[in-house]
Design a protein around this motif. Structure first.
Motif, PDB file in Angstrom:
ATOM      1  N   LEU A 100      26.973 -14.151   0.311  1.00 42.65           N
ATOM      2  CA  LEU A 100      26.235 -13.273   1.208  1.00 42.65           C
ATOM      3  C   LEU A 100      25.996 -11.910   0.567  1.00 42.65           C
ATOM      4  N   GLU A 101      27.028 -11.359  -0.068  1.00 41.21           N
ATOM      5  CA  GLU A 101      26.889 -10.059  -0.736  1.00 41.21           C
ATOM      6  C   GLU A 101      25.877 -10.144  -1.877  1.00 41.21           C
ATOM      7  N   PHE A 102      25.940 -11.212  -2.649  1.00 40.05           N
ATOM      8  CA  PHE A 102      24.991 -11.391  -3.753  1.00 40.05           C
ATOM      9  C   PHE A 102      23.565 -11.521  -3.224  1.00 40.05           C
ATOM     10  N   PHE A 103      23.384 -12.296  -2.167  1.00 36.96           N
ATOM     11  CA  PHE A 103      22.068 -12.488  -1.542  1.00 36.96           C
ATOM     12  C   PHE A 103      21.524 -11.159  -1.030  1.00 36.96           C
ATOM     13  N   LEU A 104      22.352 -10.375  -0.354  1.00 33.89           N
ATOM     14  CA  LEU A 104      21.906  -9.076   0.154  1.00 33.89           C
ATOM     15  C   LEU A 104      21.562  -8.121  -0.994  1.00 33.89           C
ATOM     16  N   PHE A 105      22.327  -8.175  -2.082  1.00 32.01           N
ATOM     17  CA  PHE A 105      22.024  -7.331  -3.238  1.00 32.01           C
ATOM     18  C   PHE A 105      20.675  -7.710  -3.851  1.00 32.01           C
ATOM     19  N   VAL A 106      20.405  -8.998  -3.977  1.00 33.08           N
ATOM     20  CA  VAL A 106      19.126  -9.449  -4.543  1.00 33.08           C
ATOM     21  C   VAL A 106      17.972  -9.012  -3.651  1.00 33.08           C
ATOM     22  N   ILE A 107      18.125  -9.156  -2.345  1.00 30.25           N
ATOM     23  CA  ILE A 107      17.075  -8.728  -1.417  1.00 30.25           C
ATOM     24  C   ILE A 107      16.868  -7.229  -1.513  1.00 30.25           C
ATOM     25  N   TRP A 108      17.941  -6.456  -1.552  1.00 32.64           N
ATOM     26  CA  TRP A 108      17.822  -5.006  -1.643  1.00 32.64           C
ATOM     27  C   TRP A 108      17.130  -4.604  -2.945  1.00 32.64           C
ATOM     28  N   PHE A 109      17.509  -5.235  -4.048  1.00 30.27           N
ATOM     29  CA  PHE A 109      16.886  -4.928  -5.335  1.00 30.27           C
ATOM     30  C   PHE A 109      15.397  -5.279  -5.303  1.00 30.27           C
ATOM     31  N   TRP A 110      15.054  -6.410  -4.700  1.00 35.21           N
ATOM     32  CA  TRP A 110      13.658  -6.831  -4.568  1.00 35.21           C
ATOM     33  C   TRP A 110      12.888  -5.805  -3.734  1.00 35.21           C
ATOM     34  N   LEU A 111      13.478  -5.331  -2.648  1.00 33.31           N
ATOM     35  CA  LEU A 111      12.834  -4.304  -1.829  1.00 33.31           C
ATOM     36  C   LEU A 111      12.639  -3.008  -2.609  1.00 33.31           C
ATOM     37  N   LEU A 112      13.604  -2.640  -3.450  1.00 42.55           N
ATOM     38  CA  LEU A 112      13.441  -1.457  -4.299  1.00 42.55           C
ATOM     39  C   LEU A 112      12.226  -1.604  -5.208  1.00 42.55           C
ATOM     40  N   VAL A 113      12.077  -2.760  -5.822  1.00 43.59           N
ATOM     41  CA  VAL A 113      10.931  -2.998  -6.709  1.00 43.59           C
ATOM     42  C   VAL A 113       9.634  -2.902  -5.917  1.00 43.59           C
ATOM     43  N   ILE A 114       9.600  -3.495  -4.731  1.00 44.20           N
ATOM     44  CA  ILE A 114       8.396  -3.457  -3.884  1.00 44.20           C
ATOM     45  C   ILE A 114       8.072  -2.014  -3.504  1.00 44.20           C
ATOM     46  N   VAL A 115       9.070  -1.264  -3.078  1.00 44.92           N
ATOM     47  CA  VAL A 115       8.849   0.123  -2.644  1.00 44.92           C
ATOM     48  C   VAL A 115       8.348   0.971  -3.800  1.00 44.92           C
ATOM     49  N   PHE A 116       8.994   0.883  -4.951  1.00 41.69           N
ATOM     50  CA  PHE A 116       8.564   1.690  -6.090  1.00 41.69           C
ATOM     51  C   PHE A 116       7.174   1.288  -6.574  1.00 41.69           C
ATOM     52  N   SER A 117       6.889  -0.009  -6.614  1.00 44.64           N
ATOM     53  CA  SER A 117       5.557  -0.423  -7.068  1.00 44.64           C
ATOM     54  C   SER A 117       4.488   0.030  -6.086  1.00 44.64           C
ATOM     55  N   ASP A 118       4.761  -0.041  -4.787  1.00 42.18           N
ATOM     56  CA  ASP A 118       3.794   0.430  -3.798  1.00 42.18           C
ATOM     57  C   ASP A 118       3.610   1.940  -3.913  1.00 42.18           C
ATOM     58  N   LEU A 119       4.693   2.636  -4.104  1.00 32.12           N
ATOM     59  CA  LEU A 119       4.638   4.090  -4.198  1.00 32.12           C
ATOM     60  C   LEU A 119       3.815   4.537  -5.402  1.00 32.12           C
ATOM     61  N   PHE A 120       4.018   3.910  -6.543  1.00 30.83           N
ATOM     62  CA  PHE A 120       3.297   4.314  -7.743  1.00 30.83           C
ATOM     63  C   PHE A 120       1.847   3.847  -7.747  1.00 30.83           C
ATOM     64  N   ARG A 121       1.527   2.787  -6.998  1.00 30.60           N
ATOM     65  CA  ARG A 121       0.146   2.313  -6.940  1.00 30.60           C
ATOM     66  C   ARG A 121      -0.703   3.067  -5.925  1.00 30.60           C
ATOM     67  N   ASP A 122      -0.065   3.804  -5.031  1.00 31.68           N
ATOM     68  CA  ASP A 122      -0.788   4.527  -3.982  1.00 31.68           C
ATOM     69  C   ASP A 122      -1.418   5.782  -4.577  1.00 31.68           C
ATOM     70  N   HIS A 123      -2.745   5.795  -4.635  1.00 37.72           N
ATOM     71  CA  HIS A 123      -3.453   6.931  -5.218  1.00 37.72           C
ATOM     72  C   HIS A 123      -3.695   8.048  -4.202  1.00 37.72           C
ATOM     73  N   GLU A 124      -3.495   7.769  -2.943  1.00 40.24           N
ATOM     74  CA  GLU A 124      -3.755   8.770  -1.903  1.00 40.24           C
ATOM     75  C   GLU A 124      -2.563   9.691  -1.657  1.00 40.24           C
ATOM     76  N   THR A 125      -1.366   9.258  -2.011  1.00 38.24           N
ATOM     77  CA  THR A 125      -0.167  10.065  -1.792  1.00 38.24           C
ATOM     78  C   THR A 125      -0.023  11.071  -2.926  1.00 38.24           C
ATOM     79  N   SER A 126       0.328  12.302  -2.551  1.00 38.58           N
ATOM     80  CA  SER A 126       0.471  13.357  -3.560  1.00 38.58           C
ATOM     81  C   SER A 126       1.716  13.121  -4.410  1.00 38.58           C
TER      82      SER A 126
END
Length: 137
Positions: free
Chosen positions: A21-47
């Protein structure tokens, strides 16, 4: 020689399940980090300042930062992802069109072949072959 008691060295099923369970939650959290950072850097409208604040929040308070990002900017993430997919599809379609040819009509292809015949670039037999190919396509 000292022998360990079997009960002392065994790992219970609960320990394995908890580790999974801990490993699964860590993988999900890491995946969410990648999604958040990629979305953040691809957003051209945010300063740049807003991006920097989001990055600091996600690094300093990782779980809370990711959850806040998903709550505040979740709807925009889907829209930005859809726009990116559409842009990629248009680019791929343009590359396919360029690789296949101009997509000219048979009349245009025959006119081009006639111009080649008139300029002497092709023979009458080659012109007839190009004409037949244009009519069958």
């Amino acid at each position: 020689m000292h022998m360990m008691n079997l009960a002392e060295s065994s790992v219970g099923n609960g320990d394995v399940l908890l580790w999974m369970l801990e490993f699964f939650l860590f993988v999900i959290w890491f995946w969410l980090l990648v999604i958040v950072f990629s979305d953040l850097f691809r957003d051209h409208e945010t300063s740049g300042w807003a991006k920097a604040l989001w990055i600091i929040l996600v690094i300093v308070l990782p779980y809370l930062g990711v959850l806040l990002y998903l709550i505040v900017r979740g709807r925009g993430m889907a829209e930005r992802n859809l726009k990116q997919q559409q842009a990629m599809k248009q680019q791929m379609d343009a590359q396919i069109r360029a690789a296949v040819g101009t997509g000219a009509s048979p009349a245009d292809q025959i006119a081009q072949a006639k111009a080649l015949l008139d300029s002497g670039a092709v023979t009458q037999a080659e012109f007839e072959a190009l004409k037949a190919k244009a009519l069958t396509a």
